[in-house]
Design an enzyme around this catalytic site. Structure first.
Site, PDB file in Angstrom:
ATOM      1  N   ASP A 159     -10.888   8.603  13.471  1.00 35.42           N
ATOM      2  CA  ASP A 159      -9.852   7.571  13.281  1.00 35.42           C
ATOM      3  C   ASP A 159      -8.493   7.979  13.841  1.00 35.42           C
ATOM      4  O   ASP A 159      -7.676   7.111  14.191  1.00 35.42           O
ATOM      5  CB  ASP A 159      -9.741   7.225  11.796  1.00 35.42           C
ATOM      6  CG  ASP A 159     -11.011   6.571  11.281  1.00 35.42           C
ATOM      7  OD1 ASP A 159     -11.776   6.041  12.114  1.00 35.42           O
ATOM      8  OD2 ASP A 159     -11.240   6.591  10.059  1.00 35.42           O
ATOM      9  N   ASN A 181     -16.295   3.454   3.967  1.00 36.34           N
ATOM     10  CA  ASN A 181     -16.751   4.817   3.677  1.00 36.34           C
ATOM     11  C   ASN A 181     -17.186   4.968   2.229  1.00 36.34           C
ATOM     12  O   ASN A 181     -18.163   5.642   1.919  1.00 36.34           O
ATOM     13  CB  ASN A 181     -15.638   5.829   3.964  1.00 36.34           C
ATOM     14  CG  ASN A 181     -15.507   6.112   5.452  1.00 36.34           C
ATOM     15  OD1 ASN A 181     -16.508   6.165   6.165  1.00 36.34           O
ATOM     16  ND2 ASN A 181     -14.285   6.281   5.913  1.00 36.34           N
ATOM     17  N   THR A 229      -9.489   1.140  11.483  1.00 39.00           N
ATOM     18  CA  THR A 229     -10.322   2.349  11.484  1.00 39.00           C
ATOM     19  C   THR A 229     -11.459   2.240  10.469  1.00 39.00           C
ATOM     20  O   THR A 229     -11.833   3.237   9.843  1.00 39.00           O
ATOM     21  CB  THR A 229      -9.455   3.591  11.182  1.00 39.00           C
ATOM     22  OG1 THR A 229      -8.867   3.426   9.880  1.00 39.00           O
ATOM     23  CG2 THR A 229      -8.369   3.789  12.211  1.00 39.00           C
ATOM     24  N   ASP A 264     -10.297   2.564   5.630  1.00 42.27           N
ATOM     25  CA  ASP A 264     -11.167   2.815   4.470  1.00 42.27           C
ATOM     26  C   ASP A 264     -11.149   4.308   4.121  1.00 42.27           C
ATOM     27  O   ASP A 264     -12.165   4.982   4.235  1.00 42.27           O
ATOM     28  CB  ASP A 264     -12.607   2.318   4.744  1.00 42.27           C
ATOM     29  CG  ASP A 264     -13.280   3.007   5.931  1.00 42.27           C
ATOM     30  OD1 ASP A 264     -12.567   3.620   6.775  1.00 42.27           O
ATOM     31  OD2 ASP A 264     -14.521   2.942   6.031  1.00 42.27           O
TER      32      ASP A 264
HETATM   33  C1  BDR Z   1     -16.172   6.074  11.462  1.00 42.10           C
HETATM   34  O1  BDR Z   1     -16.961   5.901  10.297  1.00 42.10           O
HETATM   35  C2  BDR Z   1     -16.296   6.414   9.174  1.00 42.10           C
HETATM   36  O2  BDR Z   1     -17.151   7.229   8.426  1.00 42.10           O
HETATM   37  C3  BDR Z   1     -15.086   7.158   9.686  1.00 42.10           C
HETATM   38  O3  BDR Z   1     -14.002   7.021   8.781  1.00 42.10           O
HETATM   39  C4  BDR Z   1     -14.803   6.515  11.009  1.00 42.10           C
HETATM   40  O4  BDR Z   1     -13.964   5.376  10.853  1.00 42.10           O
HETATM   41  C5  BDR Z   1     -16.874   7.035  12.392  1.00 42.10           C
HETATM   42  O5  BDR Z   1     -18.124   6.536  12.744  1.00 42.10           O
HETATM   43 CA    CA Z   2     -12.693   5.020   8.816  1.00 46.05          CA
END
Ligand code: BDR
Ligand code: CA
Length: 311
Positions: free
Chosen positions: A240, A39, A125, A9
């Site tokens: 990530d 996100n 991720t 994302d």
């Molecule tokens: C995760 O949350 C998102 O904001 C980041 O991309 C990462 O995957 C961290 O908590």
């Molecule tokens: Ca992420």
């Protein structure tokens, strides 16, 4: 040679992670990139993936996936990633034309797995919505997946709340499905990304010296790092990238433990909490490999060298 699908994302740390992944064609052939709302909303994360793939000169196939979590309403993280999720750099205008192979990431991944003679790794991720749907809808393809490398959850602190990490919080039902699926899961949680695999501000600043890709990475990281600094974090986690590097170079991760993990799917202060069963006599409901430590200097060098390798 590994075959890999990345579900993400982007999102600034997703963008860094994808940049690192695509820097290693000698280790991993990226047979697909898929997006999911997280996100920022699905249209933004998909546009961002297009921008990044165009900029990096990648020809990886791209598919967009689920806009919303399985059960809960989507929550986004614009305060960390910016309104559109990846601001701060002027990406090439022709990004708009990057082709989208499919608007159904679940069937896209399924078809890629079926077509592959070898087992495929998945790096995830983002909220696990696409991956949970894949595993539930097509149980027969579980054995085509080698491992799922997840950034999500934590065995210690949370970030979006005191108990929960963002990806697990956004779609806890999906996380539980993935953990319970029986497919091997390797977890980079906040216990690793924030406490062990962080980068210092000096290390972050050095990225802009790493050629054209370094300038892009450091421009988008500027916003992200200042948001973390504002929260009082002095050690900057590139969450990530941990999941990607744990797949590319597992030897850097010096300690891990397999736990049976449950995810709180309640709508209270525990929502999204991932809690490992530490009882010695625990009955194993699932077995998630939780990464607990990393050779931090080597990890940071790997990340920086990967960005530098484009120049
Ligand atoms: C995760 O949350 C998102 O904001 C980041 O991309 C990462 O995957 C961290 O908590
Ligand atoms: Ca992420």
């Amino acid at each position: 040679m590994k075959k890999v699908i990345m579900d993400c994302d982007p999102g600034i740390d997703d963008a860094i992670a994808l940049t690192v992944l695509l820097a290693h064609p000698e280790i991993a052939e990226v047979i697909g990139v898929t997006t999911v709302g997280g996100n920022v909303t699905l249209n933004y994360v998909t546009q961002n993936a297009k921008k990044l793939l165009t900029f990096l000169g990648s020809k990886a196939e791209l598919a967009s996936g689920q806009a919303e979590p399985l059960v809960k309403e989507i929550e986004t993280a614009g305060e960390i990633h910016g309104k559109t999720g990846m601001e701060g750099y002027d990406f090439p205008a022709e990004s708009e034309d990057y082709p989208l192979t499919s608007e159904n990431a679940v069937t896209f991944i399924h078809d890629k797995l079926v077509a592959s003679d070898d087992k495929v790794d998945i790096v995830a991720t983002a909220p696990l919505t696409n991956i949970a749907l894949l595993l539930k809808t097509f149980p027969e393809i579980h054995d085509k997946i080698d491992k799922i490398y997840v950034m999500g959850g934590s065995t210690l602190q949370g970030n979006i709340t005191l108990a929960a990490e963002f990806n697990a919080y956004v779609d806890p039902e999906a996380a539980q499905i993935v953990f319970d699926s029986g497919v091997d899961v390797v977890l980079s949680g906040l216990n690793l990304t924030e406490n062990k695999a962080f980068m210092t501000m000096d290390e972050i600043k050095s990225i802009k010296e790493l050629g054209e890709v370094g300038v892009m990475a450091s421009s988008i990281l500027d916003f992200y790092a200042s948001a973390e600094l504002e929260k009082g974090m002095t050690k900057i986690p590139i969450h990530d990238a941990c999941a990607v590097i744990s797949m590319l170079n597992p030897g850097l991760f010096t300690k891990s433990h397999n736990y049976s993990i449950d995810v709180a799917t309640t709508n209270d202060q525990f929502r999204g909490m991932t809690y490992p069963d530490r009882r010695v006599y625990a009955e194993e409901k699932n077995s998630v490999k939780v990464l607990e430590d990393v050779d931090r200097d080597a990890f940071v060098k790997y990340l920086l060298d990967s960005i530098k390798s484009y120049s």
